[in-house]
Design an enzyme around this catalytic site. Sequence first.
Site, PDB file in Angstrom:
ATOM      1  N   ILE A 134      -3.868   3.260   6.868  1.00  0.00           N
ATOM      2  CA  ILE A 134      -4.616   4.396   6.334  1.00  0.00           C
ATOM      3  C   ILE A 134      -4.396   4.355   4.824  1.00  0.00           C
ATOM      4  O   ILE A 134      -3.261   4.272   4.352  1.00  0.00           O
ATOM      5  CB  ILE A 134      -4.165   5.736   6.951  1.00  0.00           C
ATOM      6  CG1 ILE A 134      -4.997   6.908   6.407  1.00  0.00           C
ATOM      7  CG2 ILE A 134      -2.693   5.994   6.781  1.00  0.00           C
ATOM      8  CD1 ILE A 134      -4.754   8.243   7.131  1.00  0.00           C
ATOM      9  N   SER A 135      -5.481   4.343   4.068  1.00  0.00           N
ATOM     10  CA  SER A 135      -5.378   4.133   2.617  1.00  0.00           C
ATOM     11  C   SER A 135      -4.612   5.265   1.943  1.00  0.00           C
ATOM     12  O   SER A 135      -4.581   6.408   2.413  1.00  0.00           O
ATOM     13  CB  SER A 135      -6.773   4.043   1.990  1.00  0.00           C
ATOM     14  OG  SER A 135      -7.409   2.855   2.361  1.00  0.00           O
ATOM     15  N   GLN A 136      -4.022   4.935   0.814  1.00  0.00           N
ATOM     16  CA  GLN A 136      -3.392   5.910  -0.062  1.00  0.00           C
ATOM     17  C   GLN A 136      -4.448   6.962  -0.461  1.00  0.00           C
ATOM     18  O   GLN A 136      -5.585   6.609  -0.788  1.00  0.00           O
ATOM     19  CB  GLN A 136      -2.895   5.163  -1.294  1.00  0.00           C
ATOM     20  CG  GLN A 136      -2.217   6.007  -2.348  1.00  0.00           C
ATOM     21  CD  GLN A 136      -1.849   5.160  -3.565  1.00  0.00           C
ATOM     22  OE1 GLN A 136      -2.001   3.936  -3.571  1.00  0.00           O
ATOM     23  NE2 GLN A 136      -1.364   5.815  -4.600  1.00  0.00           N
TER      24      GLN A 136
END
Length: 213
Positions: free
Chosen positions: A63-65
């Site tokens: 899950i992206s920053q």
Amino acid sequence: MKDTAKHQGLRNQLVKVLQEKGIKDANVLQSIGKVPRHLFLDSGFAEYAYQDKAFPISAGQTISQPYTVAFQSELLQVKKESKILEIGTGSGYQTAVLFHMGARIYTVERQNELFKQTSQLLPKLGIRPKHISFGDGYKGLPNYAPFDGIIVTAGAPEIPKPLMAQLKIGGRLVIPVGTSSQIMTLLIRKSETQFEKHEFGEFRFVPLLEDKN
């Protein structure tokens, strides 16, 4: 699936962090403030959900920053009813942010495990993409084209030609380009044959895989 006042407080803090890092688009910031990121993470990471960090999810993905999500979303310049193609549904967090920004979202995921999880999770949270499909994001969704914007949430060695072709004139394609690390790249379609290219700093993404069949 609880979303408490404490979670909202942590989201408000995250929004302040993103503002301090240079995110200015009020629509992006408001959406990040609405989306319960802890519900998109494995339970072991949920208590860290509102840190500005990427975390592992199923199928070897991440899950992206939040800063990366906000940065890409800001580059898209989403307006209400913008027709957006998302390549890499992943956890669904980016999908949710775009939904709250008012976008009509068409999203593609190539990992079946993630596709199934996210297809079940999003409706529970009241998030309804126009279309969610299991397949090869490299090819885009030509049957639904053209799009006002296309966002790619995995690192591509080069910009896929099918995605360029599915962009409206005036449309924006946001894609991280590179192998070991990526340069965030924005393409704006100026005409049938002309694109304007802008580059913004280095980011790290999981690779965008192409189905060779």
